[in-house]
Motif scaffolding. Structure first.
Motif, short mmCIF file in Angstrom:
data_model
loop_
_atom_site.label_atom_id
_atom_site.label_comp_id
_atom_site.label_asym_id
_atom_site.label_seq_id
_atom_site.Cartn_x
_atom_site.Cartn_y
_atom_site.Cartn_z
N LEU A 64 46.06 -14.50 103.48
CA LEU A 64 45.66 -14.86 104.84
C LEU A 64 45.67 -16.38 104.95
O LEU A 64 44.90 -17.06 104.27
CB LEU A 64 44.26 -14.30 105.13
N PRO A 65 46.54 -16.94 105.80
CA PRO A 65 46.62 -18.40 105.85
C PRO A 65 45.33 -19.07 106.29
O PRO A 65 44.57 -18.50 107.09
CB PRO A 65 47.74 -18.65 106.86
N ASN A 98 39.63 -7.34 118.46
CA ASN A 98 39.99 -5.94 118.71
C ASN A 98 41.49 -5.71 118.68
O ASN A 98 41.95 -4.63 118.30
CB ASN A 98 39.39 -5.48 120.05
N ILE A 99 42.26 -6.74 119.06
CA ILE A 99 43.72 -6.62 118.96
C ILE A 99 44.10 -6.43 117.49
O ILE A 99 44.91 -5.55 117.15
CB ILE A 99 44.41 -7.88 119.56
N LEU A 100 43.47 -7.21 116.63
CA LEU A 100 43.77 -7.09 115.20
C LEU A 100 43.38 -5.71 114.68
O LEU A 100 44.11 -5.06 113.93
CB LEU A 100 43.05 -8.18 114.40
N ASP A 114 50.74 -6.42 109.54
CA ASP A 114 51.11 -6.72 110.92
C ASP A 114 49.99 -7.51 111.62
O ASP A 114 50.26 -8.44 112.37
CB ASP A 114 51.36 -5.40 111.68
N ALA A 115 48.75 -7.15 111.32
CA ALA A 115 47.62 -7.87 111.92
C ALA A 115 47.62 -9.32 111.45
O ALA A 115 47.36 -10.23 112.23
CB ALA A 115 46.31 -7.17 111.56
N VAL A 116 47.92 -9.51 110.16
CA VAL A 116 47.97 -10.88 109.62
C VAL A 116 49.10 -11.66 110.29
O VAL A 116 48.93 -12.83 110.64
CB VAL A 116 48.13 -10.85 108.07
#
Lengths: 296, 204
Positions: A188-189, A136-138, A149-151
């Motif tokens: 995405l790492p 949910n933070i993402l 920013d989420a990544v």
């Protein structure tokens, strides 16, 4: 009914729909009135009425576009946000962590992402809610800032120790899904392959919990294990043990547990992973408590 | 789901006003706020957009006082009617004890009423409730606009469209004038308390 009366009736109807906020219905009626006048140009002042109608139709079309565009709800006052959090925390009488989580989800659903983010940042500290809080933070960061920013936040977790590899994998899948659905091409790492293997857990038949904090401090209680899945054991607690049910809140760490298995007994620790009221069947009214056995 | 505090002898229940966009759900709550101001236990909270469309929900807490020894508190909500707010509409419906379905009497809104009623049925089902077993009252709103020569559906037609299977109490209303608002509220409160008595046996 005379021509003029028919036109008046149509316009009146359209005006009422407009004042009622029924924009599409009003537009249809104005257009129908316009077509009617065009067919009956002998009506008095038809040219003037047509010009006025054109203006009304254009204005209403602008209104419709504006309403359709209102997709992002505004940030409301803290008072309203508190009310949302309170009204939509359905578990508040049973489980405070679950209630906080529900409140934070509700805030996000109502588009209050900044406040929701604050709430989830608190909840990520609770072991049993860590993964859902992280997801949910993402989600909030995507809405407030950007997918990039989420990544970046995910990368921060990757280099930290808050989340296990298994938890990071689950969160990565969630974020990957968002990226796949977006038009942005974002890297995405991967998670380095340091997969954690849980130690083999014996079949636990019963446990004894010794409380080292709270109102039950110093006391010990014994429970039969009704179900076990890996390192999670389920217990049934009678609804007559109201104080005990209240004390065993989700997220509570139990440092002194004696585990009994058919072949050995050993001391250990656990965390209350969930607490559910049984709503049907012979155990109806009692509570099912899941305890996650911690590796020590 | 209602909260019954046996020690304090208190019941708190939730009633939701449901219906298509612009049918008059908020107007119903505003009228209740005006008519029953003595019972109102707090302020009415409304979160609207510029065009007065309900964005999140409206909320009005009322207290009915003691009934059979129990303090009855009721939380009244409206849902956002616009189609795009499906997820928040569903969230507001969670834990509902009684529903007032406000239908728009305009002939042009006939289909919207039916779609909204289906939406209510679907959302209740997803919460494990059955519309046929949920306390429900229908309100046919905006009857006053017949005076302005606007095509309205006859009540019989609305009954056929919306209440043929449900067979629940229904009221013609003009929420803007307060007509039918009190009757609708009283009926849904009665039905809800009867259902809660069956489920919780609060009135011993």
């Amino acid at each position: 009914m005379s021509l003029v009366e028919q036109i008046k009736k149509k316009l009146n109807e359209a005006d009422v729909y407009h004042t009622q906020g029924l924009l599409n219905e009003a537009k249809i009626k104005y257009v129908s009135a316009k077509e009617f006048i065009e067919k009956n140009k002998q009506a008095q002042n038809s040219r003037k009425i047509l010009v006025a109608l054109e203006k009304k139709i254009k204005a209403i079309e602008t209104e419709i576009i504006k309403v359709d565009r209102e997709t992002k709800p505004p940030e409301t006052s803290e008072r309203i946000q508190d009310l949302i959090k309170d009204l939509f925390s359905f578990s508040k009488d049973n489980d405070s962590h679950a209630a906080d989580f529900e409140g934070a989800v509700a805030l996000a659903k109502f588009g209050q992402y900044e406040r929701s983010l604050k709430e989830f940042n608190k909840l990520i500290g609770i072991e049993s809610l860590r993964v859902v809080a992280a997801k949910n933070i993402l989600r909030c960061r995507v809405e407030i800032f950007s997918l990039k920013d989420a990544v970046a936040k995910f990368e921060e977790w990757l280099s930290g120790s808050l989340l296990t590899s298994a938890q990071l994998s689950e969160i990565r899948m969630f974020l990957k899904d968002i990226i796949d659905k977006s038009i942005d091409d974002i890297y995405l790492p991967e998670i380095e392959s340091s997969i954690e293997y849980l130690p083999e857990i014996l079949d636990i038949s019963s446990i004894e919990i010794q409380f080292d904090q709270g109102p039950e401090k110093g006391k010990s209680v014994e429970f039969d294990v009704s179900f076990q899945s890996g390192n999670i054991i389920s217990l049934i607690i009678s609804n007559q043990n109201k104080e005990l049910i209240d004390d065993l809140s989700v997220g509570l760490k139990l440092n002194n547990i004696q585990f009994y298995s058919p072949i050995a007994m050993f001391p250990g620790a656990g965390i209350v992973a969930s607490k559910t009221l049984i709503k049907s069947g012979p155990k109806k009214g009692n509570y099912c408590l899941d305890i996650k056995i911690l590796n020590q | 789901m209602a909260i019954f505090n046996l020690n304090k002898k208190e019941i708190e229940c939730k009633i939701v006003f449901y219906g298509p966009g612009r049918c008059g759900k908020t107007t119903n709550l505003e009228q209740i706020f005006k008519i029953y101001h003595k019972q109102v236990a707090g302020e009415m909270v409304s979160i609207n957009t510029e065009g007065d469309r309900t964005l999140f929900f409206d909320f009005l807490p009322i207290e009915l006082g003691k009934i059979r020894g129990c303090d009855i508190r009721v939380q009244l909500y409206t849902v956002p009617g616009q189609v795009q707010y499906a997820s928040t509409r569903k969230l507001v419906l969670r834990g509902v004890d009684g529903v007032v379905f406000v239908a728009d009497s305009f002939r042009v809104r006939r289909e919207k009423n039916m779609i909204s009623l289906q939406d209510l049925q679907k959302n209740l089902k997803e919460y494990g409730s059955n519309i046929l077993k949920t306390p429900l009252v229908l309100q046919y709103n905006k009857r006053d606009l017949a005076d302005q020569d606007i095509p309205l559906m006859p009540v019989k037609m609305m009954e056929r469209d919306l209440n043929r299977q449900l067979k629940v109490p229904s009221f013609a209303a003009s929420a803007v004038n307060g007509d039918g608002v009190g009757e609708t509220l009283k009926k849904i409160l009665k039905l809800t308390l009867i259902k809660l008595q069956k489920d919780l046996n609060w009135a011993k």
